[in-house]
Structures are given as structure tokens and as C-alpha cells.
Design an enzyme around this catalytic site. Structure first.
Site, PDB file in Angstrom:
ATOM      1  N   ILE A  21      -0.911   0.497  -7.710  1.00  0.00           N
ATOM      2  CA  ILE A  21      -2.164  -0.419  -6.842  1.00  0.00           C
ATOM      3  C   ILE A  21      -2.619  -0.032  -5.483  1.00  0.00           C
ATOM      4  O   ILE A  21      -4.113   0.233  -5.515  1.00  0.00           O
ATOM      5  CB  ILE A  21      -2.153  -1.487  -8.001  1.00  0.00           C
ATOM      6  CG1 ILE A  21      -2.092  -0.837  -9.873  1.00  0.00           C
ATOM      7  CG2 ILE A  21      -3.786  -1.937  -7.926  1.00  0.00           C
ATOM      8  CD1 ILE A  21      -2.566  -2.548 -10.261  1.00  0.00           C
ATOM      9  N   TYR A  80       8.278 -13.719 -12.359  1.00  0.00           N
ATOM     10  CA  TYR A  80       6.708 -13.430 -12.480  1.00  0.00           C
ATOM     11  C   TYR A  80       5.749 -14.084 -12.736  1.00  0.00           C
ATOM     12  O   TYR A  80       4.629 -14.017 -12.187  1.00  0.00           O
ATOM     13  CB  TYR A  80       6.561 -11.744 -12.938  1.00  0.00           C
ATOM     14  CG  TYR A  80       6.099 -10.695 -12.621  1.00  0.00           C
ATOM     15  CD1 TYR A  80       6.002 -10.492 -11.449  1.00  0.00           C
ATOM     16  CD2 TYR A  80       5.021 -10.182 -13.620  1.00  0.00           C
ATOM     17  CE1 TYR A  80       4.170  -9.263 -11.347  1.00  0.00           C
ATOM     18  CE2 TYR A  80       3.408 -10.064 -13.475  1.00  0.00           C
ATOM     19  CZ  TYR A  80       3.240  -9.255 -12.551  1.00  0.00           C
ATOM     20  OH  TYR A  80       2.560  -8.252 -12.109  1.00  0.00           O
ATOM     21  N   ALA A  85       1.434  -1.193   0.291  1.00  0.00           N
ATOM     22  CA  ALA A  85       0.123   0.257  -0.149  1.00  0.00           C
ATOM     23  C   ALA A  85       0.803   1.382   0.488  1.00  0.00           C
ATOM     24  O   ALA A  85       0.522   1.885   0.391  1.00  0.00           O
ATOM     25  CB  ALA A  85      -0.856  -0.524   1.122  1.00  0.00           C
ATOM     26  N   SER A  86       1.958   1.110  -0.511  1.00  0.00           N
ATOM     27  CA  SER A  86       2.581   2.083   0.243  1.00  0.00           C
ATOM     28  C   SER A  86       3.019   3.272  -1.687  1.00  0.00           C
ATOM     29  O   SER A  86       3.174   4.362  -1.611  1.00  0.00           O
ATOM     30  CB  SER A  86       4.726   1.807   0.542  1.00  0.00           C
ATOM     31  OG  SER A  86       5.040   1.175  -0.920  1.00  0.00           O
ATOM     32  N   ARG A  87       2.251   2.204  -2.456  1.00  0.00           N
ATOM     33  CA  ARG A  87       2.315   3.171  -3.662  1.00  0.00           C
ATOM     34  C   ARG A  87       1.562   2.135  -5.062  1.00  0.00           C
ATOM     35  O   ARG A  87       1.394   1.490  -4.147  1.00  0.00           O
ATOM     36  CB  ARG A  87       4.103   3.455  -4.458  1.00  0.00           C
ATOM     37  CG  ARG A  87       4.402   2.055  -4.708  1.00  0.00           C
ATOM     38  CD  ARG A  87       6.089   2.111  -5.482  1.00  0.00           C
ATOM     39  NE  ARG A  87       6.784   2.914  -4.167  1.00  0.00           N
ATOM     40  CZ  ARG A  87       7.724   1.685  -3.434  1.00  0.00           C
ATOM     41  NH1 ARG A  87       7.855   0.577  -3.415  1.00  0.00           N
ATOM     42  NH2 ARG A  87       8.345   2.274  -2.320  1.00  0.00           N
ATOM     43  N   LYS A 113       2.320 -15.739 -10.473  1.00  0.00           N
ATOM     44  CA  LYS A 113       1.018 -15.345 -10.605  1.00  0.00           C
ATOM     45  C   LYS A 113      -0.195 -16.176 -11.178  1.00  0.00           C
ATOM     46  O   LYS A 113      -0.897 -16.080 -10.961  1.00  0.00           O
ATOM     47  CB  LYS A 113       1.275 -13.982 -11.946  1.00  0.00           C
ATOM     48  CG  LYS A 113       1.906 -12.897 -11.285  1.00  0.00           C
ATOM     49  CD  LYS A 113       0.751 -12.402 -10.098  1.00  0.00           C
ATOM     50  CE  LYS A 113       1.588 -11.259  -9.721  1.00  0.00           C
ATOM     51  NZ  LYS A 113       1.095 -10.301  -8.404  1.00  0.00           N
ATOM     52  N   ASP A 120       6.914  -6.601   6.253  1.00  0.00           N
ATOM     53  CA  ASP A 120       8.147  -7.893   4.519  1.00  0.00           C
ATOM     54  C   ASP A 120       6.781  -8.389   4.377  1.00  0.00           C
ATOM     55  O   ASP A 120       7.218  -9.978   5.221  1.00  0.00           O
ATOM     56  CB  ASP A 120       8.755  -7.459   4.372  1.00  0.00           C
ATOM     57  CG  ASP A 120       9.511  -8.514   3.264  1.00  0.00           C
ATOM     58  OD1 ASP A 120       8.812  -9.116   2.900  1.00  0.00           O
ATOM     59  OD2 ASP A 120      10.782  -8.691   3.220  1.00  0.00           O
TER      60      ASP A 120
HETATM   61  N1  LIG Z   1       0.645  -2.217 -12.792  1.00  0.00           N
HETATM   62  C1  LIG Z   1       0.482  -3.089 -13.044  1.00  0.00           C
HETATM   63  O1  LIG Z   1       0.657  -2.278 -15.290  1.00  0.00           O
HETATM   64  C2  LIG Z   1       0.251  -4.390 -13.370  1.00  0.00           C
HETATM   65  C3  LIG Z   1      -0.535  -5.652 -14.375  1.00  0.00           C
HETATM   66  C4  LIG Z   1      -0.722  -6.069 -14.125  1.00  0.00           C
HETATM   67  C5  LIG Z   1      -0.398  -7.126 -12.512  1.00  0.00           C
HETATM   68  N2  LIG Z   1      -0.216  -6.294 -11.291  1.00  0.00           N
HETATM   69  C6  LIG Z   1      -0.244  -6.672 -10.358  1.00  0.00           C
HETATM   70  O2  LIG Z   1      -0.621  -5.276  -8.966  1.00  0.00           O
HETATM   71  C7  LIG Z   1      -0.438  -5.450  -8.417  1.00  0.00           C
HETATM   72  C8  LIG Z   1       0.190  -4.456  -6.988  1.00  0.00           C
HETATM   73  O3  LIG Z   1       1.390  -3.617  -8.582  1.00  0.00           O
HETATM   74  P1  LIG Z   1       2.192  -1.775  -8.980  1.00  0.00           P
HETATM   75  O4  LIG Z   1       2.127  -2.612 -10.970  1.00  0.00           O
HETATM   76  O5  LIG Z   1       1.115  -1.046  -8.196  1.00  0.00           O
HETATM   77  O6  LIG Z   1       3.358  -2.637  -8.077  1.00  0.00           O
HETATM   78  P2  LIG Z   1       4.652  -1.216  -7.295  1.00  0.00           P
HETATM   79  O7  LIG Z   1       4.056   0.341  -7.737  1.00  0.00           O
HETATM   80  O8  LIG Z   1       5.592  -1.781  -7.932  1.00  0.00           O
HETATM   81  O9  LIG Z   1       4.459  -1.259  -6.175  1.00  0.00           O
HETATM   82  C9  LIG Z   1       4.556  -2.635  -5.537  1.00  0.00           C
HETATM   83  C10 LIG Z   1       4.048  -2.795  -3.794  1.00  0.00           C
HETATM   84  O10 LIG Z   1       4.779  -4.077  -3.351  1.00  0.00           O
HETATM   85  C11 LIG Z   1       5.156  -3.391  -1.741  1.00  0.00           C
HETATM   86  N3  LIG Z   1       6.272  -4.587  -1.816  1.00  0.00           N
HETATM   87  C12 LIG Z   1       7.116  -4.846  -3.124  1.00  0.00           C
HETATM   88  N4  LIG Z   1       7.590  -6.305  -1.939  1.00  0.00           N
HETATM   89  C13 LIG Z   1       6.799  -6.159  -0.656  1.00  0.00           C
HETATM   90  C14 LIG Z   1       6.973  -6.701   0.407  1.00  0.00           C
HETATM   91  N5  LIG Z   1       8.183  -8.011   0.477  1.00  0.00           N
HETATM   92  N6  LIG Z   1       6.237  -6.900   1.093  1.00  0.00           N
HETATM   93  C15 LIG Z   1       5.459  -5.914   1.530  1.00  0.00           C
HETATM   94  N7  LIG Z   1       5.625  -5.093   0.357  1.00  0.00           N
HETATM   95  C16 LIG Z   1       5.999  -5.687  -0.550  1.00  0.00           C
HETATM   96  C17 LIG Z   1       5.707  -1.869  -2.404  1.00  0.00           C
HETATM   97  O11 LIG Z   1       6.500  -1.642  -1.412  1.00  0.00           O
HETATM   98  P3  LIG Z   1       7.470  -1.046  -0.952  1.00  0.00           P
HETATM   99  O12 LIG Z   1       8.073  -1.313  -1.370  1.00  0.00           O
HETATM  100  O13 LIG Z   1       6.983   0.033   0.201  1.00  0.00           O
HETATM  101  O14 LIG Z   1       7.636  -2.638   0.414  1.00  0.00           O
HETATM  102  C18 LIG Z   1       5.355  -1.853  -3.127  1.00  0.00           C
HETATM  103  O15 LIG Z   1       3.395  -0.999  -2.383  1.00  0.00           O
HETATM  104  C19 LIG Z   1       1.137  -6.846  -8.000  1.00  0.00           C
HETATM  105  O16 LIG Z   1       0.670  -7.803  -7.093  1.00  0.00           O
HETATM  106  C20 LIG Z   1       1.061  -6.303  -9.917  1.00  0.00           C
HETATM  107  O17 LIG Z   1       1.488  -7.943 -10.455  1.00  0.00           O
HETATM  108  C21 LIG Z   1       0.239  -4.862 -12.019  1.00  0.00           C
END
Ligand SMILES: NC(=O)c1ccc[n+]([C@@H]2O[C@H](COP(=O)([O-])OP(=O)(O)OC[C@H]3O[C@@H](n4cnc5c(N)ncnc54)[C@H](OP(=O)(O)O)[C@@H]3O)[C@@H](O)[C@H]2O)c1
Length: 254
Positions: free
Chosen positions: A19, A164, A15-17, A168, A72
Site C-alpha cells: 500500500i 498488531y 513505501a518499498s512495497r 492499531k 527504520d
Molecule cells: N494489506 C491489508 O489487507 C491491510 C489491511 C489493513 C491494514 N493494512 C495496513 O496497511 C499498511 C500497509 O500494509 P501492507 O499490506 O502494504 O504491508 P506490507 O506489504 O507488509 O508492507 C509493509 C511496509 O512497511 C515497511 N516497514 C516494515 N517495517 C518497517 C520499519 N521498521 N521501518 C520502516 N518501514 C517498515 C516495509 O518496508 P521494509 O521491509 O522495506 O522496511 C513495507 O514497505 C499497514 O499499516 C497495514 O497495517 C493493510
């Protein structure tokens, strides 16, 4: 404003950034108290913008209630502490969004096994660990829902994203199987397979030379996640795309 989640407590990982942040804010706007779990905090920020403390401030600025818990999701002790603080400070849990994920965009031959393990540990094991940790408290009250996050890369072969993709597709199988185990319990689990590119801090960072102007906003995914969270427990074990959610919404009686 309609507040369909008033009285509910939602936990959002990652939830830090991106989606996760958009989903946490949307849940708060809809009345839920939200627990924010990720690693980046104001004391210990990550390399990308966004911390759980900033998300908490955004929620509080709109009159919502948020609890930031540095977590984490791949670590048993930190997930246990997340559950403990959620129950102690929020009293209950109703919704778990397993959103946290990482990617490692290299060919398999360039991927050290510790990187492979890290992606699987955060994405798949983190989803399983958080689910297992919160599930007893959902089952105890015979209500609540879990939403897992998947991607078109679960089903579309693509280079430089094998760990990845494997994580998934495994999350999708996990959702379907757990859905069978939960049938009739009042608790449900579903998975949103995001089939579009969403302009988040993480995904944009991993695609540095790509024009992202046509990409969707994180709120598009958040909207679909909230729809899933509002479904009755009979909606269970399903894997749906954003477009499928839109179609289901359009069919539903208003
Ligand atoms: N963006 C897209 O186009 C897209 C497409 C398909 C699916 N998704 C899925 O949507 C979801 C969110 O993606 P996003 O694009 O928003 O990703 P993002 O911008 O990279 O954000 C990822 C989030 O996961 C957290 N995270 C990473 N490692 C972690 C850990 N070990 N423990 C706790 N938190 C952790 C990060 O926070 P910290 O670094 O602060 O821990 C961050 O808040 C993911 O499941 C991704 O696979 C995204």
C-alpha cells in the site's frame, strides 16, 4: 491529467512495497514530490520483493520526483535523518503517511516479548515518532496533514494478531487525541481503517494458504489515502474506512 498535489511534498513510510508503494506512486501521479521511507534498498533488500529504490524508479519513469531515504521508523536517529533530508532536499513537508507496519502471526503464548515489543515499536511508536518529528514543520507553516493507517483488526477480535491489533487500536486513539490538539492549527490528522483484505506482498506472505483472488488491490487504499490528504484542515481527528471514504466522496459537491 489533473495534478491536485502539485507543489506539495509527501512523505510515505513503508513505501518499498504494498500500500505504501501504491500510495507513493499515486501521490506522484497527482503532482506531489514524494519521499520514500522504508528499510529495503537495492543495496540491502528485504526478504519480500520491493525496495524504496525500485519505487523511486517507478515514480521517475512517470515523470515524478522521488527521494528514497533508507529508514527504520522505530529508530529515533533514522527518523531524525529522514526529516533532515526531506527538508534539505525537498524544502518542505506537506503530507505524512504513516503506513509502515509489521505483524507477528502467532498465539500470545508463542510470542516472545521482544517480538511483541517489535510490533508495537514499528507500528505504534514508529507512527508517533514520525508524527512528532515532522509536526513542528507542519505547524510552522500552519498547513499540512498526517494520515495514519489502521485495520479492521483494531476492532474485530482475531487470534494470532494481538500485538498488531493493540498497535492499531492505539493508533486510532492517538489520531483522535492528536486531532483535538491540532484543532484550529491548520494541520490535521486522520486515520484510514482498512476494513478489507488487500493483496500486498506482506499480507499475502502472512496468509500463504489463502485464496487471495478476491482481495482488493493496493490502489484501492491509495485512492482513499489521497482523498484524505486532499481534505481541508477541518476534516480532522477522524477514523474512516475505505467504504466511508467512498460514501463521503459521493456526497461531496463535484
Ligand atoms: N494489506 C491489508 O489487507 C491491510 C489491511 C489493513 C491494514 N493494512 C495496513 O496497511 C499498511 C500497509 O500494509 P501492507 O499490506 O502494504 O504491508 P506490507 O506489504 O507488509 O508492507 C509493509 C511496509 O512497511 C515497511 N516497514 C516494515 N517495517 C518497517 C520499519 N521498521 N521501518 C520502516 N518501514 C517498515 C516495509 O518496508 P521494509 O521491509 O522495506 O522496511 C513495507 O514497505 C499497514 O499499516 C497495514 O497495517 C493493510
Amino acid at each position: 491529467m489533473e495534478r491536485p498535489f502539485a507543489g506539495k511534498v509527501a512523505v510515505v513510510t513503508g513505501a518499498s512495497r504494498g500500500i505504501g508503494r501504491a500510495t507513493a506512486i499515486a501521490l506522484a501521479e497527482a503532482g506531489a514530490k514524494v519521499v520514500l521511507a522504508a528499510r529495503s534498498t537495492s543495496q540491502s533488500p528485504g526478504k519480500l520483493p520491493g525496495t524504496i529504490d525500485e519505487t523511486a524508479r517507478q515514480i521517475e519513469a512517470i515523470g515524478g520526483v522521488a527521494l528514497a531515504v533508507p529508514t527504520d521508523v522505530s529508530r529515533d536517529d533514522e527518523v531524525e535523518a529522514l526529516v533532515e533530508r526531506t527538508l534539505r532536499e525537498m524544502g518542505q513537508v506537506d503530507i505524512l503517511v504513516n503506513n509502515a507496519a509489521i505483524n507477528y502471526p502467532y498465539l500470545l503464548v508463542e510470542t516472545p516479548m521482544r517480538r511483541w515489543d517489535l510490533v508495537l515499536n514499528v507500528n505504534l511508536r514508529g507512527t508517533v515518532l514520525c508524527t512528532k518529528a515532522f509536526l513542528p514543520y507542519l505547524l510552522e507553516r500552519r498547513q499540512g496533514t498526517i494520515i495514519n493507517l489502521s485495520s479492521y483488526l483494531a476492532v474485530v477480535p482475531f487470534p494470532r494478531t494481538l500485538a498488531y491489533s493493540v498497535s492499531k487500536i492505539a493508533i486510532e486513539k492517538f489520531t483522535e487525541g492528536l486531532g483535538k490538539e491540532l484543532a484550529g492549527t491548520g494541520v490535521s490528522v486522520n486515520c484510514l481503517r482498512i476494513e478489507v483484505n488487500i493483496a500486498t506482498e506482506g499480507w499475502t506472505y502472512l496468509n500463504p494458504n489463502v485464496d487471495t483472488s478476491s482481495w482488493e488491490k493496493p490502489e484501492v487504499a491509495a485512492e482513499a489515502i489521497l482523498w484524505l490528504a486532499a481534505q481541508p484542515p477541518s476534516f480532522n481527528g477522524r477514523i474512516v474506512t475505505i467504504e466511508e471514504v467512498r460514501n463521503l466522496r459521493a456526497q461531496a459537491p463535484s
